[in-house]
Enzyme design. Structure first.
Site, PDB file in Angstrom:
ATOM      1  N   GLY A 297       0.800  -1.214   0.000  1.00  0.00           N
ATOM      2  CA  GLY A 297       0.000   0.000   0.000  1.00  0.00           C
ATOM      3  C   GLY A 297       0.834   1.266   0.000  1.00  0.00           C
ATOM      4  N   SER A 298       0.374   2.263   0.734  1.00  0.00           N
ATOM      5  CA  SER A 298       0.973   3.609   0.670  1.00  0.00           C
ATOM      6  C   SER A 298       2.379   3.703   1.240  1.00  0.00           C
ATOM      7  CB  SER A 298       0.064   4.609   1.400  1.00  0.00           C
ATOM      8  OG  SER A 298      -1.187   4.704   0.746  1.00  0.00           O
ATOM      9  N   THR A 299       2.890   2.638   1.851  1.00  0.00           N
ATOM     10  CA  THR A 299       4.279   2.687   2.322  1.00  0.00           C
ATOM     11  C   THR A 299       5.261   2.768   1.156  1.00  0.00           C
ATOM     12  OG1 THR A 299       4.349   0.263   2.427  1.00  0.00           O
ATOM     13  CG2 THR A 299       3.790   1.451   4.460  1.00  0.00           C
TER      14      THR A 299
END
EC number: 3.4.16.4
Length: 570
Positions: A297-299
């Site tokens: 995801g957004s990591t």
């Protein structure tokens, strides 16, 4: 009787005496001859036969090497135990001590006799492995012919379930089956020796004659983890899984300077000292931090921003218009949480804008984002040597695969392990350098490789610091007294018919303290079922508690200390 008859009778008696004497002499000569023959010609044969009945070759058990943490605290040790076995052919089925023997073996008379009867034609049968020496002494005291006791070692794990996924365990024969015990089995495993012993009729050793083959002890192994941090991480991760009713979770803590793993914990766990309740599925055996992959995801957004800055097309003050809060890419709609309008490069990370990173990714060369991810270790086996270590998935997308290139920029369409994700954040903590991660304590760090300019790495690190501040998505990752940089991630899980609307993976990856990074940590919580499921709500608080405690344990000076306001008493 006449004199003549008397003379004849005496003559007959004398002849018989001489005959008896002659026979006795002949018998004596025969015995002497046989003794001489046995002593001279058959001595070697008789000695071999005698030795075969009283001399035995016994095994000298080898001590398996000790596994310890970086401070010398034992994680896996070998304790002396006893093994009881029998020769069924020598065992008396009517022995008066059978009931007592069965009781000491944890069985009953009928079961014991049935077992012996089935193996009556054999000469070796295990009765019980790895008994305590005290129990074995009681069995030896019974003096039952055909029943023997040998000494061996059993592996014991002082940290139990706290470190079991990393340390692993051995089987009853002392062979590594999981974890480090398996990965370094040849290093840890000793080589048993042999000795010649004299035993009595009951099989008891009465004399050690000589050593036939020397025993070689196993070599010790020192891991990189700090058991104090391991306990802290395990406690906090377990509490989070219970509070959010998650399916599983994993956490990795790295030393930012060396790449050493300071803690690696998983949920669910198990006790390696008692594996009777593991269950048929063996789900709790996996070291999910190394073997399980997930979409991060957004990591991944800090890596996309780093790629954009390295491309030369963007600067810190570059502005991206994310209005109206969504973007259409080949018929697919990519949305933000809300319409953020115009965002500079740093605010794209602060607000975790999918639209922002999509526009960045599609404006660059088709390989720019992927190459940055590959350079920091994604899509490659970390190389720790841990059994089942996964490389993850980092696909190549052609120039016209716009949707896949867009989704990769915010962490979909690729797969990483928690350990890989932690390794990917090393350049942000080291000014653009990356190095291999290690499960073993290092005398000196492995050589580092530059994967991004120092200035850009530091710029992205400062951008990630805003994530944990007011207005960021990871405010609950903040640590009092320290500057923290990181990134939240919340990814939908893939089901049988695509992405599930109500199943998520909550992630937080971060670095602390920002001024002089010491620790990198990743928290992954799989499928939290409570009201909170975002990475900033589920994973970030675990990061805060564990990394905050670790910084204090390691005596890292605060870099964001705010002295208490002095109150002057009137």
């Amino acid at each position: 009787m006449s004199d003549e008859q008397d003379i004849q009778a005496r003559a007959a008696r004398g002849w018989r005496l001489w005959l008896v004497f002659l026979l006795l002499v002949l018998i004596g000569l025969a015995i002497s001859g046989k003794m001489l023959t046995l002593n001279m010609q058959e001595q070697a044969f008789l000695k071999r036969q005698g030795d075969a009945r009283i001399l035995r070759t016994a095994v000298i058990p080898a001590h398996r090497g000790v596994i310890s943490d970086r401070n010398g605290q034992p994680l896996s040790v070998s304790a002396p135990v006893s093994t009881v076995w029998m020769n069924p052919q020598e065992f008396d089925l009517q022995n008066a001590s059978i009931d007592r023997l069965a009781s000491l073996l944890g069985s009953d008379r009928a079961a014991l006799l049935s077992k012996v009867s089935r193996f009556r034609a054999k000469q070796f049968l295990y009765l019980k492995r790895q008994m305590t020496p005290a129990q074995a002494v009681q069995i030896e005291a019974l003096d039952i012919p055909g029943v023997y006791v040998d000494r061996e070692y059993k592996r014991f794990y002082p940290a139990a379930e706290v470190a079991t996924h990393l340390v692993g365990f051995t089987n009853v024969d002392g062979k590594g089956q999981e974890g480090v015990e398996l990965a370094f089995d040849d290093w840890l495993q000793g080589v048993p020796g042999k000795k010649l012993v004299m035993r009595d009729l009951l099989g008891r050793t009465v004399k050690h004659i000589r050593e036939l083959e020397p025993m070689s002890q196993g070599q010790d192994l020192q891991l990189s983890i700090d058991l104090r941090l391991q306990y802290l991480a395990y406690r906090e991760l377990k509490a989070a899984v219970q509070a959010h009713k998650a399916d599983s979770a994993a956490m990795v803590v790295l030393d930012a300077h060396t790449g050493e793993v300071l803690a690696m914990v998983n949920q669910p766990s198990y006790n390696p000292n008692d594996r009777s309740n593991l269950g048929a599925g063996m789900e709790s055996l996996r070291n999910r931090a190394v073997t399980d992959t997930f979409e991060p995801g957004s990591t991944m957004k800090p890596l996309t921003v780093a790629a954009a800055l390295m491309s030369g097309k963007y600067q810190l003050d570059s502005v991206i218009d994310t209005s109206p809060g969504y973007i259409r890419v080949k018929g697919k709609t990519i949305r933000d949480h809300r319409n953020y309008g115009e965002l500079d490069i740093g605010r794209i990370i602060t607000k975790s804008s999918n639209v922002g990173v999509t526009k960045l990714a599609l404006s660059m060369h088709e390989d720019a984002v992927r190459n940055t991810m590959q350079n920091v270790g994604l899509g490659q086996v970390p190389g720790t040597g841990f059994p089942g270590e996964q490389a993850g998935v980092l696909p190549y997308h052609a120039k016209n695969r716009l949707v896949e290139r867009a989704t990769m920029s915010y962490g979909y369409g690729l797969a990483v392990t928690p350990l890989q994700l932690a390794q990917a954040y090393i350049p942000f903590a080291t000014g653009g350098l990356t190095r291999p991660v290690s499960l073993l304590k290092l005398e000196r760090p492995e050589p580092a490789t530059r994967v991004m300019p120092e200035a850009i790495a530091n710029q992205v690190l400062r951008m990630m610091e805003t994530v944990t501040q007011q207005g960021g998505t990871g405010r609950r990752a903040a640590i009092e007294g320290y500057q923290v940089a990181g990134k939240t991630g919340t990814a939908h899980k893939v089901g049988s018919s695509g992405y599930e609307d109500d199943k998520y993976v909550a992630v937080f990856a971060g670095v602390a303290p920002v001024e002089n990074p010491e620790i990198i940590a990743v928290v992954m919580v799989d499928n939290p079922k409570g009201q909170e499921y975002y990475g900033g709500e589920v994973a970030a608080p675990v990061f805060s508690r564990v990394v905050g405690g670790a910084l204090r344990m390691l005596n890292v000076a605060p870099d964001n200390w705010k002295p208490a306001t002095q109150v002057v008493m009137q």
